[in-house]
Design a protein around this motif. Structure first.
Motif, PDB file in Angstrom:
ATOM      1  N   ARG A 179       0.847  -1.209   0.000  1.00 18.97           N
ATOM      2  CA  ARG A 179       0.000   0.000   0.000  1.00 18.97           C
ATOM      3  C   ARG A 179       0.877   1.251   0.000  1.00 18.97           C
ATOM      4  O   ARG A 179       0.603   2.214  -0.722  1.00 18.97           O
ATOM      5  CB  ARG A 179      -0.925  -0.018   1.213  1.00 18.97           C
ATOM      6  N   ALA A 199      -8.794  -4.356  -3.867  1.00 16.56           N
ATOM      7  CA  ALA A 199      -7.808  -3.546  -3.148  1.00 16.56           C
ATOM      8  C   ALA A 199      -6.646  -3.111  -4.039  1.00 16.56           C
ATOM      9  O   ALA A 199      -5.933  -2.175  -3.706  1.00 16.56           O
ATOM     10  CB  ALA A 199      -7.265  -4.315  -1.953  1.00 16.56           C
ATOM     11  N   GLU A 200      -6.447  -3.805  -5.158  1.00 15.62           N
ATOM     12  CA  GLU A 200      -5.300  -3.482  -6.007  1.00 15.62           C
ATOM     13  C   GLU A 200      -5.528  -2.167  -6.755  1.00 15.62           C
ATOM     14  O   GLU A 200      -6.642  -1.881  -7.200  1.00 15.62           O
ATOM     15  CB  GLU A 200      -5.032  -4.612  -6.996  1.00 15.62           C
ATOM     16  N   GLN A 201      -4.463  -1.420  -6.858  1.00 13.01           N
ATOM     17  CA  GLN A 201      -4.510  -0.156  -7.578  1.00 13.01           C
ATOM     18  C   GLN A 201      -4.601  -0.449  -9.069  1.00 13.01           C
ATOM     19  O   GLN A 201      -3.880  -1.278  -9.583  1.00 13.01           O
ATOM     20  CB  GLN A 201      -3.221   0.624  -7.285  1.00 13.01           C
ATOM     21  N   GLU A 202      -5.514   0.229  -9.732  1.00 13.80           N
ATOM     22  CA  GLU A 202      -5.630   0.019 -11.182  1.00 13.80           C
ATOM     23  C   GLU A 202      -4.444   0.635 -11.883  1.00 13.80           C
ATOM     24  O   GLU A 202      -3.973   1.726 -11.520  1.00 13.80           O
ATOM     25  CB  GLU A 202      -6.923   0.651 -11.707  1.00 13.80           C
ATOM     26  N   LEU A 213      -1.360  -1.105  -3.817  1.00 13.53           N
ATOM     27  CA  LEU A 213      -2.711  -1.296  -3.290  1.00 13.53           C
ATOM     28  C   LEU A 213      -3.324   0.072  -3.079  1.00 13.53           C
ATOM     29  O   LEU A 213      -2.614   1.064  -2.859  1.00 13.53           O
ATOM     30  CB  LEU A 213      -2.682  -2.049  -1.957  1.00 13.53           C
ATOM     31  N   ARG A 214      -4.632   0.135  -3.123  1.00 17.72           N
ATOM     32  CA  ARG A 214      -5.331   1.409  -2.934  1.00 17.72           C
ATOM     33  C   ARG A 214      -5.036   1.966  -1.551  1.00 17.72           C
ATOM     34  O   ARG A 214      -4.829   1.216  -0.592  1.00 17.72           O
ATOM     35  CB  ARG A 214      -6.835   1.194  -3.089  1.00 17.72           C
ATOM     36  N   ALA A 215      -5.044   3.264  -1.433  1.00 16.71           N
ATOM     37  CA  ALA A 215      -4.762   3.928  -0.155  1.00 16.71           C
ATOM     38  C   ALA A 215      -5.787   3.551   0.911  1.00 16.71           C
ATOM     39  O   ALA A 215      -5.478   3.548   2.106  1.00 16.71           O
ATOM     40  CB  ALA A 215      -4.734   5.443  -0.347  1.00 16.71           C
ATOM     41  N   ASP A 216      -7.005   3.213   0.493  1.00 19.09           N
ATOM     42  CA  ASP A 216      -8.045   2.848   1.456  1.00 19.09           C
ATOM     43  C   ASP A 216      -8.189   1.334   1.621  1.00 19.09           C
ATOM     44  O   ASP A 216      -9.171   0.854   2.196  1.00 19.09           O
ATOM     45  CB  ASP A 216      -9.383   3.474   1.061  1.00 19.09           C
ATOM     46  N   ALA A 217      -7.218   0.559   1.128  1.00 17.91           N
ATOM     47  CA  ALA A 217      -7.289  -0.906   1.261  1.00 17.91           C
ATOM     48  C   ALA A 217      -7.355  -1.292   2.746  1.00 17.91           C
ATOM     49  O   ALA A 217      -6.530  -0.843   3.547  1.00 17.91           O
ATOM     50  CB  ALA A 217      -6.078  -1.554   0.606  1.00 17.91           C
ATOM     51  N   GLY A 220       2.067   2.022  -3.335  1.00 20.64           N
ATOM     52  CA  GLY A 220       1.033   2.408  -4.288  1.00 20.64           C
ATOM     53  C   GLY A 220       0.491   1.266  -5.124  1.00 20.64           C
ATOM     54  O   GLY A 220      -0.279   1.493  -6.060  1.00 20.64           O
TER      55      GLY A 220
END
Length: 199
Positions: free
Chosen positions: A143, A193-196, A148-152, A146
């Motif tokens: 996270r 949860a993964e960042q696109e 994973l999403r910041a709100d994971a 970056g």
């Protein structure tokens, strides 16, 4: 064991014997006599090295916990390499080996052992809780990078991954899951949860 034959690393040999009995015959068959028979030594040998059988079993469990803890730093260091799902899959396959899964069954089936473990570890089921802690550390690192999403919600993701994977491994007499089976579960759990990737 014939008189006059020395045992090297008696504690280690007894613990290895216990793992073999546990894997072959299950938690209910794990007795002090079964362990010493498997180790080919007199029953009194176990009691010379451990206060009682629950103390012996607690050392068996804590040895497996130590293996999980030892892997945590290298898992966290893998953040930013490979894929998140790939790293998690590899770790779960390592942590939930047949002995570890059998040890979890042992802990859940023995009240005296759980009570002994609670003295040092008041919460959580050993091995599974430790695996969740290790995964949470790794996910936090991803996270921060970056990936994973910041709100994971790592506090939810880590135990969910361990619980879902454990369900795949829990049938001791069944065929172990394939890597792809574990990867499919991991991918489903972390998908949101993964960042696109940027387009």
């Amino acid at each position: 064991m014939p008189t006059g034959v020395a045992f090297r690393d008696v504690r280690g040999q007894l613990l290895d014997a216990a793992e073999r009995v546990l894997l072959r015959d299950g938690p209910s068959a794990l007795t002090s006599r079964a362990v010493t028979t498997e180790a080919e030594c007199a029953k009194g040998v176990l009691h010379r090295h451990f206060a009682d059988f629950d103390a012996f079993l607690a050392e068996l469990v804590l040895g497996r916990v130590a293996r999980v803890e030892d892997r945590a730093a290298s898992l966290r260091a893998s953040a930013g390499t490979g894929t998140v799902a790939g790293n998690l899959t590899r770790e779960l396959l390592e942590v939930l080996d047949p002995v570890a899964v059998a040890v979890v069954g042992l802990v859940t089936s023995r009240d005296g052992l759980r009570a002994r473990l609670r003295e040092a570890r008041p919460t959580g089921l050993p091995i599974l809780a430790d695996a969740a802690t290790a995964l949470a550390g790794y996910l936090a690192a991803e996270r921060e990078l970056g990936r994973l999403r910041a709100d994971a919600d790592i506090a939810t993701l880590a135990p969910t991954l361990v619980g879902a994977a454990h369900m795949l491994f829990a049938d001791r007499r069944g065929t172990p899951p394939e890597t792809e089976d574990v990867r499919r579960v991991v991918t489903a759990v972390v998908a949101g949860a993964e960042q696109e990737a940027p387009r």
